[in-house]
Design an enzyme around this catalytic site. Structure first.
Site, short mmCIF file in Angstrom:
data_model
loop_
_atom_site.label_atom_id
_atom_site.label_comp_id
_atom_site.label_asym_id
_atom_site.label_seq_id
_atom_site.Cartn_x
_atom_site.Cartn_y
_atom_site.Cartn_z
N TYR A 135 38.47 49.70 44.10
CA TYR A 135 37.37 49.76 45.06
C TYR A 135 38.01 50.02 46.42
CZ TYR A 135 33.96 48.08 41.67
OH TYR A 135 33.12 47.97 40.58
N GLU A 231 44.69 38.79 47.59
CA GLU A 231 43.54 38.88 46.68
C GLU A 231 44.05 39.54 45.42
OE1 GLU A 231 39.38 41.27 46.19
OE2 GLU A 231 39.93 40.66 48.23
N CYS A 265 38.37 43.29 39.80
CA CYS A 265 39.03 41.98 39.74
C CYS A 265 38.01 40.88 39.46
CB CYS A 265 39.79 41.71 41.03
SG CYS A 265 38.78 41.80 42.52
N GLU A 365 44.50 39.54 31.77
CA GLU A 365 43.58 40.44 32.47
C GLU A 365 43.57 41.81 31.79
OE1 GLU A 365 42.39 41.59 37.03
OE2 GLU A 365 44.50 41.24 36.59
#
Length: 462
Positions: A135, A231, A265, A365
């Site tokens: 993003y 982040e 995420c 992930e």
């Protein structure tokens, strides 16, 4: 030594854009300019900083279609969605512009006879922002706008996958009248990125990316005593209680799992469903996923594009294959998605059941179009499973019993908790994570704290 950076488009494997990497003299000149420009920018009235940021947002909105096309070719999101990223950028930026009056105002203290006391928020100096590709505007704006509003200068290093995003950011602010040197970009190698973090000319680092990348940033900044915002990743869970609105829960969690080909995420990667509605949930979820149209993202009919590169697709394929070998059930027939092809970034979405936390797909992930769904018998088990993760970015519960949902949310180890929604950033709320999802905070009034330092004034009246 490599001096060029090539962006390979996941659309067709072609080189979409090439850029020269910055040389050492260019890097030092950029940092020198940032240091010089920051002093006068910090002395500029907040109202003028706000006006310039607003004009930059206007520029983005006026150029959203061409920005959307570039974004599709750089990272593969379907063209029908990419222009919407500018809308999200505008929402966040305009909130931060409005919030800056209060967020940056001096903190006044109760009166004390004979004394005047207050705390000012001063800019930290030069902020180095390292932004990701998934993003590329939404993540970067979280740091860029509050940093500029607070009176800092900014140097932006964007992902090698989305270099045009850095150039568009600087172009927008230049068109808005931002003074030279206040906001610059650099296309950098990993080594040069590390050297900038270690430079005395940088006073804060904002990084968005992988856990491994965050660890590299922390090591590079060690001993410098500067702020570092990280982040990082997520393995975000959702729990669908027996009293949930089933259609809402299915539609919301599946969109949260598969939008942007699962490359978020804060996307949903694990779903836990109460046994009483489990079968109905799975049936509806599979039917919905089968409605996706996988294909070239420059086709307006495509709703699911490729992932960013073939290696990322192969990683997800490996997770799915391992899970099936351990007993998981794959519900999506890849033949239903003829665009899916081994050895390419195009892969079919997948819904897995009969999964457990021993499987990679439930603890590692994925960052791709796959989700595991587990049956649970109680709220307590759902909370235990949701917390059984190295990550803690967001978590969602779907229920019509809001008080119980809130009470369950209090038990979750997460930065953001949702009821009846997921995969969304409200700019008025702090965006933060726990565990390996990182540290620090962006957005909300608290998001300005990282880009300022407190300075106390203690004045005795004689």
């Amino acid at each position: 030594m490599t001096t060029m950076q090539h962006t390979v488009s996941p659309v067709d494997g072609s080189v979409y854009v090439s850029r020269e990497l910055a040389t050492q003299p260019e890097i030092q000149r950029t940092l020198d300019n940032a240091q010089r420009a920051q002093k006068s920018w910090a002395a500029t009235a907040l109202t003028e900083r706000q006006a310039i940021c607003s004009k930059a947002v206007d520029w983005f909105e006026a150029h959203k279609d061409e920005i959307g096309q570039e974004l599709t070719w750089q990272m593969g999101r379907p063209i029908r969605y990419t222009a919407g990223e500018v809308g999200g950028l505008a929402e966040r930026a305009r909130y931060m512009i409005e919030a800056s009056d209060q967020a940056l105002a001096p903190l006044t203290l109760p009166e004390k006879p004979g004394f005047t006391r207050y705390i000012k928020r001063e800019p930290v100096g030069v902020a180095f922002v390292i932004a990701p590709w998934n993003y590329p505007y939404l993540t970067a704006v979280n740091a860029i706008v509050p940093a500029l509003l607070a009176g800092n200068s900014v140097v932006l290093k964007h992902s090698a996958q989305t270099p045009l995003c850095a150039e568009r950011f600087v172009e927008a602010f230049k068109a808005a009248g931002l003074p030279d040197g206040v906001f610059q970009y650099l296309h950098l190698s990993h080594d040069d990125t590390q050297s900038i973090i270690q430079s005395d000319d940088v006073n804060y680092v904002a990084f968005t990316g992988s856990v491994q990348g965050g660890a590299h940033v922390e090591r590079a900044a060690a001993g410098r005593f500067i702020g570092v915002g990280l982040e990082l990743g997520g393995k975000d869970p959702a729990y669908v209680r027996e009293d949930a609105d089933l259609d809402v829960a299915v539609e919301t969690t599946i969109d949260g799992a598969f939008f942007n080909a699962g490359q978020s995420c804060c996307g949903i990667e694990r779903i836990y469903v109460h046994h009483s509605i489990y079968d109905a949930f799975v049936d509806k979820a599979v039917a919905l996923v089968n409605q996706y149209q996988l294909g070239r993202p420059d086709d307006p009919d495509t709703t699911l594009g490729p992932v960013v590169r073939t290696g990322a697709a192969d990683f997800v394929r490996g997770q799915i294959q391992d899970a099936v070998a351990q007993g998981a059930i794959a519900h999506i027939d890849e033949a239903h998605f003829p665009a899916s092809e081994s050895g390419t970034p195009y892969l079919a979405p997948q819904v897995l059941t009969n999964v457990d936390h021993s499987m990679r797909v439930m603890n590692e992930e994925s960052f791709g179009p796959v989700v595991g769904i587990m049956r649970v018998d109680s709220d307590a088990l759902a909370i235990d499973l949701m917390n059984d993760s190295d990550f803690g970015l967001t978590a969602s519960i779907f229920t019509n019993d809001i008080p119980t949902g809130v009470a369950l949310g209090e038990q979750l180890e997460t930065g953001t908790f949702f009821i009846n929604r997921c995969d969304y950033l409200d700019p008025a709320l702090a965006w933060t994570g726990v565990k390996q999802s990182g540290r620090g905070c962006t957005l909300s009034q608290l998001g300005f704290d990282a880009f300022t330092r407190p300075k106390s004034f203690h004045i005795k009246q004689l």
